[in-house]
Write a protein that holds these residues in place. Sequence first.
Motif, PDB file in Angstrom:
ATOM      1  N   THR A  54       0.848  -1.187   0.000  1.00 42.24           N
ATOM      2  CA  THR A  54       0.000   0.000   0.000  1.00 42.24           C
ATOM      3  C   THR A  54       0.887   1.242   0.000  1.00 42.24           C
ATOM      4  O   THR A  54       2.091   1.185   0.262  1.00 42.24           O
ATOM      5  N   LEU A  55       0.276   2.374  -0.274  1.00 45.11           N
ATOM      6  CA  LEU A  55       1.010   3.638  -0.238  1.00 45.11           C
ATOM      7  C   LEU A  55       1.597   3.862   1.153  1.00 45.11           C
ATOM      8  O   LEU A  55       2.761   4.266   1.294  1.00 45.11           O
ATOM      9  N   ALA A  56       0.819   3.592   2.184  1.00 50.99           N
ATOM     10  CA  ALA A  56       1.296   3.773   3.554  1.00 50.99           C
ATOM     11  C   ALA A  56       2.467   2.847   3.857  1.00 50.99           C
ATOM     12  O   ALA A  56       3.430   3.234   4.539  1.00 50.99           O
ATOM     13  N   GLU A  57       2.396   1.622   3.371  1.00 48.79           N
ATOM     14  CA  GLU A  57       3.484   0.665   3.613  1.00 48.79           C
ATOM     15  C   GLU A  57       4.762   1.108   2.900  1.00 48.79           C
ATOM     16  O   GLU A  57       5.868   1.005   3.455  1.00 48.79           O
ATOM     17  N   LYS A  58       4.626   1.615   1.685  1.00 49.24           N
ATOM     18  CA  LYS A  58       5.816   2.088   0.976  1.00 49.24           C
ATOM     19  C   LYS A  58       6.444   3.285   1.686  1.00 49.24           C
ATOM     20  O   LYS A  58       7.671   3.426   1.740  1.00 49.24           O
ATOM     21  N   LYS A  59       5.607   4.127   2.263  1.00 50.91           N
ATOM     22  CA  LYS A  59       6.143   5.244   3.050  1.00 50.91           C
ATOM     23  C   LYS A  59       6.871   4.738   4.296  1.00 50.91           C
ATOM     24  O   LYS A  59       7.931   5.266   4.671  1.00 50.91           O
ATOM     25  N   ALA A  60       6.333   3.703   4.923  1.00 49.56           N
ATOM     26  CA  ALA A  60       6.972   3.148   6.117  1.00 49.56           C
ATOM     27  C   ALA A  60       8.326   2.537   5.768  1.00 49.56           C
ATOM     28  O   ALA A  60       9.310   2.712   6.508  1.00 49.56           O
ATOM     29  N   VAL A  61       8.394   1.821   4.654  1.00 47.56           N
ATOM     30  CA  VAL A  61       9.661   1.231   4.212  1.00 47.56           C
ATOM     31  C   VAL A  61      10.658   2.336   3.873  1.00 47.56           C
ATOM     32  O   VAL A  61      11.843   2.278   4.246  1.00 47.56           O
ATOM     33  N   THR A  62      10.178   3.364   3.205  1.00 50.92           N
ATOM     34  CA  THR A  62      11.034   4.505   2.860  1.00 50.92           C
ATOM     35  C   THR A  62      11.603   5.157   4.108  1.00 50.92           C
ATOM     36  O   THR A  62      12.809   5.430   4.198  1.00 50.92           O
TER      37      THR A  62
END
Length: 311
Positions: A54-62
Amino acid sequence: MKHLQGLIAAPFTPMDRLGAVNTTLIPEYYRLLKTNGVKGAFICGSTGEGVSLTLAEKKAVTAAWAACTKGDDDFKVMLLAGGTCLADCRELAKYAYEEGLYAISFTAPFYFKPASVAALADCCAEVAAAAPQMPFYYYHIPVLNGVHFPMYDLLKAVDGRIPNFAGVKYTHEDFMDFLSCMNFREGRYDMLWGRDENMLSALAIGAKGAVGSTFNYAAPLYHRLIEAFNNGDLERAAQLQQQSIDMIRLLGKYGGIATGKAYLKLIGLDCGAFRLPVSNMTNVQFESFRADVAALGFDQFKSRPAARTHT
C-alpha cells in the motif's frame, strides 16, 4: 548527474509471520549490505514487492531505510515510486525527498500502458517534477510491465526536457539498445545494469553500476567477477558468471522471485514470505532447496551476515 558504480541491491521487503511489513529488520538489512560492500539499495522494486504494498506501507519502508542510512553519503537509497497511479507516484516522490533519499525511480504504467514513447516521456515528466531536486531514474523492465520501447528512444524524448532525469535501471537483454544509451550525448546518462546473470556481458561494453536482487545474498561472487574482469582474467570472470547463472537457475526451479527470500534466510536474515499472487515454497521444498544450494558451493561466495548490535 553522478554515475553510480558498484553493486546496488534490490532489497526484499521484510514481512512478519502474518504478512505485515516488518520495518524493524531494515537496520540489520542495511548493515548486511554494508558489510558486503554493497553501495546502495533500490527499495520497493520488483524484488521489494512494491506493487503489492500500500502507499502507507511504501512510506513506512522509505522512512525506515532513510532513518538507518542517514549520514551515510556513500550508500545511495533510491525508491521505486511505482507506475500505475501517477498521483501516488508523485506523492511518494515528494515523500522520498522529504525523508532524504538519494533518488527516485519510476516504471511505465502496466495496465493502461503508454501507447508511444512520447506518452511514456510525459509520465516520466510528471513524476520527476514532483521532486525536481532528486535524480530520477526510469526503470526499464519490459518482462514485467510489458512496455518494450527502446530506451534510446526514451532518452531522446526526455533529453533537455526533464532536468533531473539521471538515467535508466536497465533490466532487459538488448545490448544494442543499452550500448546506444551509454553512448548517447557522450555518456550523459547513468545506465545501471539490471540482469545479474548477464553482468559480464554488460561489463564488457562499459557498464560500471548494477542493480540486482542476488547482490542481497551473494555480493562476494559479483565483487570477484568484477575484479577478474578488471584484471583482464576473462576465463575466471566467465567461471564466476556461470556460478551466478547456476545460482539463479534455482530461482526458476523453486518457483521464481520468492526463492530469493529463501537464499536470504540461509545467510541468517529471515524476511518472511512473499504476498499473493506470488507463491512461496513449502517446508519440504525448502529442505530440497537447501541441499541444492549446498551443492553449488554457496558457502564459498555467499554474503557474510552483519555483526549483531547490542542495545
